[in-house]
Write a protein that holds these residues in place. Structure first.
Motif, PDB file in Angstrom:
ATOM      1  N   PHE A  91      -3.031   4.542  35.396  1.00 42.22           N
ATOM      2  CA  PHE A  91      -4.315   3.871  35.149  1.00 42.22           C
ATOM      3  C   PHE A  91      -4.293   2.425  35.641  1.00 42.22           C
ATOM      4  O   PHE A  91      -5.255   1.950  36.232  1.00 42.22           O
ATOM      5  CB  PHE A  91      -4.685   3.922  33.661  1.00 42.22           C
ATOM      6  CG  PHE A  91      -5.347   5.210  33.254  1.00 42.22           C
ATOM      7  CD1 PHE A  91      -6.610   5.548  33.753  1.00 42.22           C
ATOM      8  CD2 PHE A  91      -4.736   6.090  32.377  1.00 42.22           C
ATOM      9  CE1 PHE A  91      -7.241   6.731  33.386  1.00 42.22           C
ATOM     10  CE2 PHE A  91      -5.360   7.276  32.001  1.00 42.22           C
ATOM     11  CZ  PHE A  91      -6.617   7.597  32.504  1.00 42.22           C
ATOM     12  N   PHE A  92      -3.188   1.736  35.381  1.00 44.44           N
ATOM     13  CA  PHE A  92      -3.099   0.331  35.796  1.00 44.44           C
ATOM     14  C   PHE A  92      -2.712   0.157  37.258  1.00 44.44           C
ATOM     15  O   PHE A  92      -2.651  -0.962  37.763  1.00 44.44           O
ATOM     16  CB  PHE A  92      -2.047  -0.406  34.958  1.00 44.44           C
ATOM     17  CG  PHE A  92      -2.519  -0.854  33.592  1.00 44.44           C
ATOM     18  CD1 PHE A  92      -3.812  -1.304  33.388  1.00 44.44           C
ATOM     19  CD2 PHE A  92      -1.625  -0.857  32.520  1.00 44.44           C
ATOM     20  CE1 PHE A  92      -4.219  -1.741  32.132  1.00 44.44           C
ATOM     21  CE2 PHE A  92      -2.025  -1.294  31.257  1.00 44.44           C
ATOM     22  CZ  PHE A  92      -3.326  -1.733  31.069  1.00 44.44           C
ATOM     23  N   GLU A  93      -2.357   1.259  37.919  1.00 38.74           N
ATOM     24  CA  GLU A  93      -1.799   1.219  39.271  1.00 38.74           C
ATOM     25  C   GLU A  93      -0.613   0.261  39.336  1.00 38.74           C
ATOM     26  O   GLU A  93      -0.556  -0.660  40.132  1.00 38.74           O
ATOM     27  CB  GLU A  93      -2.888   0.891  40.301  1.00 38.74           C
ATOM     28  CG  GLU A  93      -3.951   1.980  40.239  1.00 38.74           C
ATOM     29  CD  GLU A  93      -5.000   1.929  41.336  1.00 38.74           C
ATOM     30  OE1 GLU A  93      -4.806   1.173  42.300  1.00 38.74           O
ATOM     31  OE2 GLU A  93      -5.996   2.653  41.213  1.00 38.74           O
ATOM     32  N   GLU A  94       0.302   0.515  38.440  1.00 36.79           N
ATOM     33  CA  GLU A  94       1.518  -0.291  38.348  1.00 36.79           C
ATOM     34  C   GLU A  94       2.671   0.679  38.107  1.00 36.79           C
ATOM     35  O   GLU A  94       2.466   1.752  37.534  1.00 36.79           O
ATOM     36  CB  GLU A  94       1.362  -1.249  37.152  1.00 36.79           C
ATOM     37  CG  GLU A  94       2.411  -2.313  37.089  1.00 36.79           C
ATOM     38  CD  GLU A  94       2.140  -3.314  35.938  1.00 36.79           C
ATOM     39  OE1 GLU A  94       0.963  -3.556  35.591  1.00 36.79           O
ATOM     40  OE2 GLU A  94       3.131  -3.833  35.398  1.00 36.79           O
TER      41      GLU A  94
ATOM     42  N   GLU B 277      -4.729   0.571  25.735  1.00 40.61           N
ATOM     43  CA  GLU B 277      -5.525  -0.363  26.524  1.00 40.61           C
ATOM     44  C   GLU B 277      -5.754   0.183  27.934  1.00 40.61           C
ATOM     45  O   GLU B 277      -6.873   0.156  28.460  1.00 40.61           O
ATOM     46  CB  GLU B 277      -4.765  -1.695  26.581  1.00 40.61           C
ATOM     47  CG  GLU B 277      -5.456  -2.786  27.376  1.00 40.61           C
ATOM     48  CD  GLU B 277      -4.486  -3.957  27.652  1.00 40.61           C
ATOM     49  OE1 GLU B 277      -3.623  -4.252  26.796  1.00 40.61           O
ATOM     50  OE2 GLU B 277      -4.592  -4.541  28.741  1.00 40.61           O
ATOM     51  N   ALA B 278      -4.685   0.755  28.530  1.00 38.37           N
ATOM     52  CA  ALA B 278      -4.803   1.288  29.895  1.00 38.37           C
ATOM     53  C   ALA B 278      -5.851   2.384  29.959  1.00 38.37           C
ATOM     54  O   ALA B 278      -6.727   2.387  30.819  1.00 38.37           O
ATOM     55  CB  ALA B 278      -3.442   1.816  30.362  1.00 38.37           C
ATOM     56  N   VAL B 279      -5.771   3.325  29.023  1.00 38.32           N
ATOM     57  CA  VAL B 279      -6.690   4.468  29.061  1.00 38.32           C
ATOM     58  C   VAL B 279      -8.115   4.003  28.737  1.00 38.32           C
ATOM     59  O   VAL B 279      -9.057   4.296  29.480  1.00 38.32           O
ATOM     60  CB  VAL B 279      -6.247   5.569  28.058  1.00 38.32           C
ATOM     61  CG1 VAL B 279      -7.230   6.737  28.074  1.00 38.32           C
ATOM     62  CG2 VAL B 279      -4.836   6.057  28.381  1.00 38.32           C
ATOM     63  N   ASN B 280      -8.240   3.269  27.654  1.00 37.96           N
ATOM     64  CA  ASN B 280      -9.598   2.912  27.216  1.00 37.96           C
ATOM     65  C   ASN B 280     -10.303   1.960  28.183  1.00 37.96           C
ATOM     66  O   ASN B 280     -11.488   2.117  28.455  1.00 37.96           O
ATOM     67  CB  ASN B 280      -9.569   2.325  25.807  1.00 37.96           C
ATOM     68  CG  ASN B 280      -9.445   3.427  24.758  1.00 37.96           C
ATOM     69  OD1 ASN B 280      -9.700   4.606  25.054  1.00 37.96           O
ATOM     70  ND2 ASN B 280      -9.050   3.066  23.552  1.00 37.96           N
ATOM     71  N   GLU B 281      -9.566   0.996  28.715  1.00 37.85           N
ATOM     72  CA  GLU B 281     -10.227   0.082  29.655  1.00 37.85           C
ATOM     73  C   GLU B 281     -10.593   0.788  30.949  1.00 37.85           C
ATOM     74  O   GLU B 281     -11.678   0.608  31.478  1.00 37.85           O
ATOM     75  CB  GLU B 281      -9.347  -1.133  29.941  1.00 37.85           C
ATOM     76  CG  GLU B 281      -9.389  -2.098  28.783  1.00 37.85           C
ATOM     77  CD  GLU B 281      -8.672  -3.407  29.071  1.00 37.85           C
ATOM     78  OE1 GLU B 281      -8.222  -3.628  30.225  1.00 37.85           O
ATOM     79  OE2 GLU B 281      -8.538  -4.199  28.126  1.00 37.85           O
ATOM     80  N   SER B 282      -9.677   1.624  31.431  1.00 33.19           N
ATOM     81  CA  SER B 282      -9.958   2.300  32.699  1.00 33.19           C
ATOM     82  C   SER B 282     -11.082   3.310  32.571  1.00 33.19           C
ATOM     83  O   SER B 282     -11.787   3.574  33.533  1.00 33.19           O
ATOM     84  CB  SER B 282      -8.718   3.009  33.224  1.00 33.19           C
ATOM     85  OG  SER B 282      -7.607   2.165  33.161  1.00 33.19           O
TER      86      SER B 282
END
Ligand code: TRP
Length: 376
Positions: A297-300, A323-328
């Motif tokens: 999700f963060f592309e990291e 945070e990654a899932v919900n923000e994306s």
């Protein structure tokens, strides 16, 4: 299980065992996919028909983050590169391995919502259902004449699906669905089929059908080109309990879930008691899986995310994944909710897609009947 069905034999290879021969084929398919991806990158806009793409989903339930990361996102990327895109909602495939159709209408409409929310554009992408396209289904008859029962019974994916179907006998539809899937792919002359590894046997079957059709019924003329698989480079994702994602195990995060539901599911995820977070897929698969999901999700990279969490332990890791899932997915979920308020629009998308798919399928069927000497 019935004794007369070879696929039900006790020595049938279990689903998650990687066969040596398979992994060689898989490595080759991965290599071809990378080249294909580069070709698409270079030439899709100037030569869209060369890269016509078809893929699809079974409408058995809501799509989850695994679908989003491994396939939906990529479909949108290819569409936006100018690739002509077809997406089949494979409603007839739902009844290959179960007794009831379930909530078919709800599931089909749910898929359309996720496609649209993710960015598939019905002006450029044809979204359709099997059951609305008779000419596609009719292609299955000549195609069935091109395969033997022995090769159908050897199909490893069919065997695996049978093994997972709770001792159900092999239905004629499960046995022959790879041929139906060949009709999905060939009716629109698609050249590219983005699929997961489990679908590679069906691609091989499709290529064989295309080839045999041309030589047996079309005097060697290329009525059907042999399509190519486009494999995703996303690794296999596990559910929040560290085992295979499965709706029935309650270990998936659905695209349509709320931010709170997502947070609760991740809070309950399996981890381990080691305080320092490291990316170690073999020793710490559940932690590695969470890092992989957040990383996609963060592309990291998962390694760098592990460093970020450091000594924060499972709690900090879970906060980061949430945070990654919900923000994306915030944008996706908001668009999905908006679209869900307009059921007439969803209906019109399906109607338009089905109309377009019917036009294409009727043209292909007319060609097939003509070359087979059956236009009366
Ligand atoms: N069998 C695919 C799956 O279970 C769905 C599907 C149906 C499909 N028809 C297709 C995928 C044609 C690629 C091409 O995921």
């Amino acid at each position: 299980m019935t004794a007369t069905i070879p696929t039900a034999a006790p020595d049938a290879t279990p689903v998650e065992t990687v066969r040596t021969e398979d992994s060689r084929t898989y490595a080759a398919a991965l290599e071809r996919s990378a080249v294909l991806d580069a070709l698409i990158e270079e030439h899709a806009t100037e030569d869209p028909a060369r890269f016509r793409m078809l893929t699809g989903d079974r409408p058995t339930g809501p799509l989850h983050i695994g679908h989003f990361l491994a396939s939906l996102r990529n479909r949108v990327r290819l569409q936006d590169k100018g690739v002509e895109t077809f997406v089949v909602i494979a409603d007839y495939q739902v009844i290959t391995d179960r007794d009831s159709v379930g909530e078919m209408g709800v599931n089909v409409r749910g898929l359309v919502l996720d496609y649209l929310a993710a960015g598939l554009d019905p002006g450029r992408t044809t979204i359709f259902t099997h059951s609305a396209v008779p000419a596609l289904n009719q292609l299955m008859l000549p195609f069935l004449s091109l395969v033997t029962d022995a090769e159908l019974r050897r199909n490893p994916t069919v065997k695996d699906e049978l093994a997972l179907s709770d001792g159900r006998p092999l239905s004629g539809l499960l046995l022959t669905y790879p041929v139906h899937q060949a009709a999905d792919i060939l009716f629109c002359h698609s050249r590219i089929v983005p699929v997961g590894r489990d679908q590679l046997p069906h691609l091989e079957q499709t290529r064989a059908i295309a080839h045999r059709f041309n030589s047996r019924y079309a005097a060697g003329q290329s009525v059907f080109a042999e399509p190519e698989a486009l494999l995703s480079d996303v690794p296999l994702l596990l559910g929040t309990d560290g085992t295979k994602m499965s709706k029935s195990k309650g270990n998936v995060i659905n695209l349509r879930d709320t931010a709170d539901e997502t947070a609760a599911r991740i809070r309950a995820a399996r981890t381990d008691s080691e305080r320092r977070i490291t990316y170690d897929p073999s020793a710490r698969p559940a932690v590695a899986n969470l890092l992989t999901i957040a990383g996609l999700f963060f592309e990291e990279s998962p390694e760098s995310l592990a460093e970020r969490v450091g000594d924060g332990g499972a709690r900090a890791l879970k906060a980061l994944v949430t945070e990654a899932v919900n923000e994306s997915l915030a944008g996706h979920r908001a668009r999905r909710a908006d679209l869900a308020r307009d059921p007439a629009y969803v209906t019109s998308v399906l109607h338009d897609g089905n109309t377009r798919a019917n036009e294409v399928a009727e043209r292909t069927l007319a060609t097939v009947r003509a070359v087979m000497g059956m236009s009366y």
